[in-house]
Design a protein around this motif. Sequence first.
Motif, PDB file in Angstrom:
ATOM      1  N   GLU A   1       4.802   6.915  -8.738  1.00 21.72           N
ATOM      2  CA  GLU A   1       5.779   5.933  -9.201  1.00 21.72           C
ATOM      3  C   GLU A   1       7.194   6.432  -8.924  1.00 21.72           C
ATOM      4  O   GLU A   1       8.131   5.643  -8.810  1.00 21.72           O
ATOM      5  N   THR A   2       7.350   7.737  -8.837  1.00 18.56           N
ATOM      6  CA  THR A   2       8.612   8.365  -8.455  1.00 18.56           C
ATOM      7  C   THR A   2       8.296   9.373  -7.358  1.00 18.56           C
ATOM      8  O   THR A   2       7.127   9.640  -7.079  1.00 18.56           O
ATOM      9  N   GLY A   3       9.312   9.932  -6.758  1.00 20.56           N
ATOM     10  CA  GLY A   3       9.076  10.872  -5.671  1.00 20.56           C
ATOM     11  C   GLY A   3       9.818  12.179  -5.868  1.00 20.56           C
ATOM     12  O   GLY A   3      10.824  12.437  -5.212  1.00 20.56           O
TER      13      GLY A   3
ATOM     14  N   GLN B   1       4.604   1.896  -1.051  1.00 22.31           N
ATOM     15  CA  GLN B   1       3.248   2.162  -1.528  1.00 22.31           C
ATOM     16  C   GLN B   1       2.760   3.488  -0.948  1.00 22.31           C
ATOM     17  O   GLN B   1       2.594   3.625   0.259  1.00 22.31           O
TER      18      GLN B   1
ATOM     19  N   PHE C   1      12.452   3.120  -1.031  1.00 20.07           N
ATOM     20  CA  PHE C   1      12.078   4.322  -1.776  1.00 20.07           C
ATOM     21  C   PHE C   1      12.817   4.367  -3.108  1.00 20.07           C
ATOM     22  O   PHE C   1      12.230   4.686  -4.149  1.00 20.07           O
TER      23      PHE C   1
ATOM     24  N   THR D   1       3.214   9.663 -12.473  1.00 18.01           N
ATOM     25  CA  THR D   1       2.133   9.659 -11.492  1.00 18.01           C
ATOM     26  C   THR D   1       0.896   8.997 -12.107  1.00 18.01           C
ATOM     27  O   THR D   1       0.519   9.314 -13.237  1.00 18.01           O
TER      28      THR D   1
ATOM     29  N   HIS E   1      11.972  10.469   3.753  1.00 13.35           N
ATOM     30  CA  HIS E   1      11.207  11.146   2.710  1.00 13.35           C
ATOM     31  C   HIS E   1      10.576  12.379   3.329  1.00 13.35           C
ATOM     32  O   HIS E   1      10.703  12.618   4.539  1.00 13.35           O
TER      33      HIS E   1
ATOM     34  N   ASP F   1      14.006   1.864  -4.800  1.00 12.26           N
ATOM     35  CA  ASP F   1      13.512   0.784  -5.668  1.00 12.26           C
ATOM     36  C   ASP F   1      12.050   0.969  -6.063  1.00 12.26           C
ATOM     37  O   ASP F   1      11.496   0.143  -6.801  1.00 12.26           O
ATOM     38  N   ARG F   2      11.411   2.007  -5.519  1.00 16.26           N
ATOM     39  CA  ARG F   2      10.013   2.340  -5.815  1.00 16.26           C
ATOM     40  C   ARG F   2       9.051   1.231  -5.400  1.00 16.26           C
ATOM     41  O   ARG F   2       8.047   0.962  -6.068  1.00 16.26           O
ATOM     42  N   THR F   3       9.370   0.588  -4.277  1.00 14.91           N
ATOM     43  CA  THR F   3       8.481  -0.449  -3.749  1.00 14.91           C
ATOM     44  C   THR F   3       7.610   0.071  -2.610  1.00 14.91           C
ATOM     45  O   THR F   3       6.726  -0.640  -2.137  1.00 14.91           O
TER      46      THR F   3
END
Length: 363
Positions: A267-269, A204, A198, A248, A172, A200-202
């Motif tokens: 919640e997303t990147g 933190q 990343f 967000t 990232h 799977d959005r797990t």
Amino acid sequence: MSESQPEPDPVETVIELDVPPGQTPVRIDVYLTDKTANATRSKVQRAIKEGRVEINGRPVTKVSTPVQPGDQIRCTVMRPPPIEIVPEAIPLSVVYEDDALLVVDKPAGMVVHPAYGHRSGTLINALLHHVGAGPLAGDEVEDTDDDDLGLATAAAGPRYDGDPTVRPGLVHRLDKDTTGLMVVAKTDVAAAHLGKQFADRTIQRRYLALVWGVPDGPGRVEGWLGRSPRDRKKISVRPEGEGKWAATVYEPVEAFAHTALVRFRLETGRTHQIRVHAASIGHPIFGDTTYGGDRIVYGAVEGSRRAFVRNLFARLGPRQALHAATLGFVHPVTGQAMAFEAPLPPDMAAVVDRLRRVEGSGA
């Protein structure tokens, strides 16, 4: 001071595009800018005027030439050769390290990976030195083993034809002027495992930002983000289905008279996600020159307060007051839950403290 080295001779890359049947007629410069990775409209227009663009086998030199469905476009792009990354003894703030990964606290002003505009001084240059690796070029990545380099290489090579960048270990990124925590993979196994977290959005991730005004909260911003049609270097809120969906969550932590310290959770990147979302709700990040935070948005704009705010901007460097404060993930080898926290960097902490003492509470 050593003399700067000349840029290497450019190389030719040929891009061929077939215009789909449903394409709405559009100018050739607009079409190529949208369809060519990392292209700017000015560079595309120059290529057209120099006769390096053909439509259906015939050169075009007018940037306004329309593109029609079914057209075949051939464009010769002049690009510098791939960048060689050289290890550099740049100090790193390493928060945690083992055989599979390391966590660093990135300072402001550090670009994450080399590109044409930043060939040295990046996090990758520092990481190569940290792990004891040698120089690395883009055309060598596929033949380089992660055990030999000391950083993950499976997904480190160029992502498309003509991509000059090499990203060993990266899963990232942070913007150049955003500080805080990043996890770096040393092995391909770790990179794949972290990459899935990343996706799977797990993962933190929580950021602290100083914003203009005091947002109602807690709250959530969601919608579609994509490149601005007016400025390709900026991200903007787009109509539904255009760009990438992003969400967000935010929560005010401390309110001052005309600004607030706010915690953001991704919640997303997406690129510039927090910065764009904060600006979209009328609370741009303090000092953000790209999204309207580098001017007085709330409160008096004249006299002593104008000078006061200018001094705060200068204390930041200038940069946006955004910090990746916490990072949590599952270790790719042990399965253990890992959690890290980085305090506010000195420049941002000083600005927050000054606002707290001079402008006080917004309650």
